[in-house]
Design a protein around this motif. Structure first.
Motif, short mmCIF file in Angstrom:
data_model
loop_
_atom_site.label_atom_id
_atom_site.label_comp_id
_atom_site.label_asym_id
_atom_site.label_seq_id
_atom_site.Cartn_x
_atom_site.Cartn_y
_atom_site.Cartn_z
N TYR A 1 4.50 -15.19 45.56
CA TYR A 1 3.27 -14.92 44.84
C TYR A 1 2.29 -14.27 45.58
CZ TYR A 1 5.34 -18.75 41.95
OH TYR A 1 6.22 -19.20 40.85
N GLU A 2 2.22 -14.58 46.73
CA GLU A 2 1.43 -13.82 47.95
C GLU A 2 1.69 -12.34 48.11
OE1 GLU A 2 -0.41 -14.86 52.09
OE2 GLU A 2 1.58 -15.44 51.64
N ALA A 3 2.94 -11.85 47.99
CA ALA A 3 3.40 -10.51 48.01
C ALA A 3 2.79 -9.90 46.55
CB ALA A 3 4.95 -10.56 48.35
N GLU A 4 3.07 -10.86 45.74
CA GLU A 4 2.66 -10.11 44.22
C GLU A 4 1.19 -9.94 44.02
OE1 GLU A 4 4.37 -8.50 42.15
OE2 GLU A 4 6.65 -8.78 43.24
N VAL B 1 -3.18 -25.06 44.71
CA VAL B 1 -2.31 -26.11 43.95
C VAL B 1 -2.39 -25.47 42.54
CG1 VAL B 1 -2.12 -28.46 43.36
CG2 VAL B 1 -2.52 -27.70 45.90
N VAL B 2 -3.63 -25.51 42.09
CA VAL B 2 -3.95 -25.41 40.55
C VAL B 2 -3.35 -23.90 40.24
CG1 VAL B 2 -5.75 -24.79 38.81
CG2 VAL B 2 -6.08 -26.71 40.40
N ARG B 3 -3.51 -22.91 41.13
CA ARG B 3 -3.19 -21.63 40.73
C ARG B 3 -1.78 -21.74 40.73
NH1 ARG B 3 -4.91 -15.67 41.96
NH2 ARG B 3 -6.70 -16.37 41.56
N ARG C 1 3.40 -21.18 37.68
CA ARG C 1 4.66 -21.29 37.44
C ARG C 1 4.79 -21.99 35.86
NH1 ARG C 1 7.60 -24.87 41.58
NH2 ARG C 1 7.73 -23.70 43.38
N GLU C 2 3.77 -22.32 35.22
CA GLU C 2 3.62 -22.77 33.76
C GLU C 2 3.78 -21.50 32.91
OE1 GLU C 2 0.62 -24.31 29.99
OE2 GLU C 2 0.06 -24.79 32.25
N LEU C 3 3.05 -20.31 33.28
CA LEU C 3 3.12 -19.07 32.55
C LEU C 3 4.60 -18.60 32.90
CD1 LEU C 3 -0.26 -17.54 33.58
CD2 LEU C 3 0.29 -18.55 31.20
N LEU C 4 5.17 -18.66 33.98
CA LEU C 4 6.63 -18.13 34.22
C LEU C 4 7.46 -18.68 33.36
CD1 LEU C 4 6.47 -17.21 37.99
CD2 LEU C 4 6.42 -15.66 36.23
N HIS D 1 -8.22 -16.35 35.12
CA HIS D 1 -7.91 -17.82 34.70
C HIS D 1 -7.18 -18.87 35.38
CE1 HIS D 1 -9.05 -15.84 31.04
NE2 HIS D 1 -8.05 -15.09 30.96
N LEU D 2 -6.45 -18.19 36.63
CA LEU D 2 -5.60 -19.02 37.28
C LEU D 2 -6.13 -20.25 38.08
CD1 LEU D 2 -3.12 -16.34 38.33
CD2 LEU D 2 -2.62 -18.09 36.27
N ASP D 3 -7.42 -19.98 38.55
CA ASP D 3 -8.04 -21.06 39.32
C ASP D 3 -8.49 -22.38 38.71
OD1 ASP D 3 -7.43 -19.70 41.76
OD2 ASP D 3 -9.18 -18.56 41.58
N HIS D 4 -8.36 -22.24 37.37
CA HIS D 4 -8.83 -23.38 36.54
C HIS D 4 -7.74 -23.97 35.45
CE1 HIS D 4 -12.77 -22.05 37.95
NE2 HIS D 4 -12.37 -20.98 37.73
#
Length: 101
Positions: free
Chosen positions: A4-7, A27-29, A34-37, A52-55
């Motif tokens: 995820y960091e590399a991407e 943690v939320v991100r 993972r939910e989206l994947l 939207h990933l931080d909320h």
């Protein structure tokens, strides 16, 4: 997490000992990524959801900015899934007819 960091989906700092340190919101991100994947989105698709990933993800994305791009990607992914389901249904039906089922 390194993927995820590399991407470019997740950022970290380096501790003096060289270990990665992530902010508490990571943690939320990661949960959202993972939910989206898990829903069938690709890493590339997930990039459109970065705002939207931080909320907590909304139960329904709207067509207004900043959700519009995410909605477009979601609709494209949904269309791809429908095509795959239709192809699998046709294959199922052909096999079933050969078996007399």
């Amino acid at each position: 997490m390194r993927l995820y960091e590399a991407e470019g989906l997740l950022a970290s700092e380096r501790a003096p000992n060289g270990y990665r340190e992530f902010s508490p919101r990571a943690v939320v991100r990661v949960r959202n990524i993972r939910e989206l994947l898990g829903l069938g989105f690709t890493i590339s698709d997930v990039r459109t959801f970065v705002p939207h990933l931080d909320h907590e993800l909304p139960p329904v994305f709207g067509d207004t900015a900043p959700c519009a791009t995410s909605m477009r990607v979601g609709r494209e992914r949904l269309a791809t899934l429908r095509e795959r389901i239709d192809a699998l249904t046709a294959l199922h039906d052909r096999i079933a007819s050969r078996l007399g089922a």
